[in-house]
Design a protein around this motif. Sequence first.
Motif, PDB file in Angstrom:
ATOM      1  N   ASP A 272      38.569  36.486  43.909  1.00  0.00           N
ATOM      2  CA  ASP A 272      39.160  37.801  44.250  1.00  0.00           C
ATOM      3  C   ASP A 272      39.286  38.504  42.534  1.00  0.00           C
ATOM      4  O   ASP A 272      39.762  38.167  41.735  1.00  0.00           O
TER       5      ASP A 272
ATOM      6  N   SER B 172      40.059  41.542  41.637  1.00  0.00           N
ATOM      7  CA  SER B 172      41.262  42.159  41.656  1.00  0.00           C
ATOM      8  C   SER B 172      42.243  41.416  40.913  1.00  0.00           C
ATOM      9  O   SER B 172      43.248  42.064  40.133  1.00  0.00           O
ATOM     10  N   LYS B 173      42.397  40.143  40.720  1.00  0.00           N
ATOM     11  CA  LYS B 173      43.073  39.361  40.015  1.00  0.00           C
ATOM     12  C   LYS B 173      42.744  38.704  38.657  1.00  0.00           C
ATOM     13  O   LYS B 173      43.349  38.141  38.235  1.00  0.00           O
TER      14      LYS B 173
ATOM     15  N   LYS C 288      36.101  39.684  33.677  1.00  0.00           N
ATOM     16  CA  LYS C 288      35.020  40.303  34.506  1.00  0.00           C
ATOM     17  C   LYS C 288      33.786  40.730  33.847  1.00  0.00           C
ATOM     18  O   LYS C 288      32.711  40.413  34.388  1.00  0.00           O
TER      19      LYS C 288
ATOM     20  N   GLU D 141      33.526  47.125  41.335  1.00  0.00           N
ATOM     21  CA  GLU D 141      34.172  47.103  39.896  1.00  0.00           C
ATOM     22  C   GLU D 141      33.297  48.277  38.917  1.00  0.00           C
ATOM     23  O   GLU D 141      34.078  48.624  38.330  1.00  0.00           O
TER      24      GLU D 141
ATOM     25  N   GLU E 171      36.180  51.699  41.086  1.00  0.00           N
ATOM     26  CA  GLU E 171      37.583  51.148  40.561  1.00  0.00           C
ATOM     27  C   GLU E 171      37.943  52.373  39.494  1.00  0.00           C
ATOM     28  O   GLU E 171      37.070  53.210  38.858  1.00  0.00           O
TER      29      GLU E 171
END
Length: 68
Positions: A2, A4-5, A11, A40, A44
């Motif tokens: 994930d 988002s974590k 990233k 991403e 985002e």
Amino acid sequence: MDLSKVPNDKKLYLCKWYFRAGFLLLPFLWAVNAVWFAKEAFLEPQYEEQKQIKRCKLQTLIKIDLFS
């Protein structure tokens, strides 16, 4: 995983790692990179590493087009 974590610097590292690994005769990693980081890169809210992720993502799409 994930995303988002995951911290933003991690990233960016993953995006660059998948891009470079695609040159080792593993172009399917470019496809994974293109799909995995699409959200991403473009959807985002802005953060510092996002500009580099966008550049890596666009280079990945170009490589996919050239090698397919």
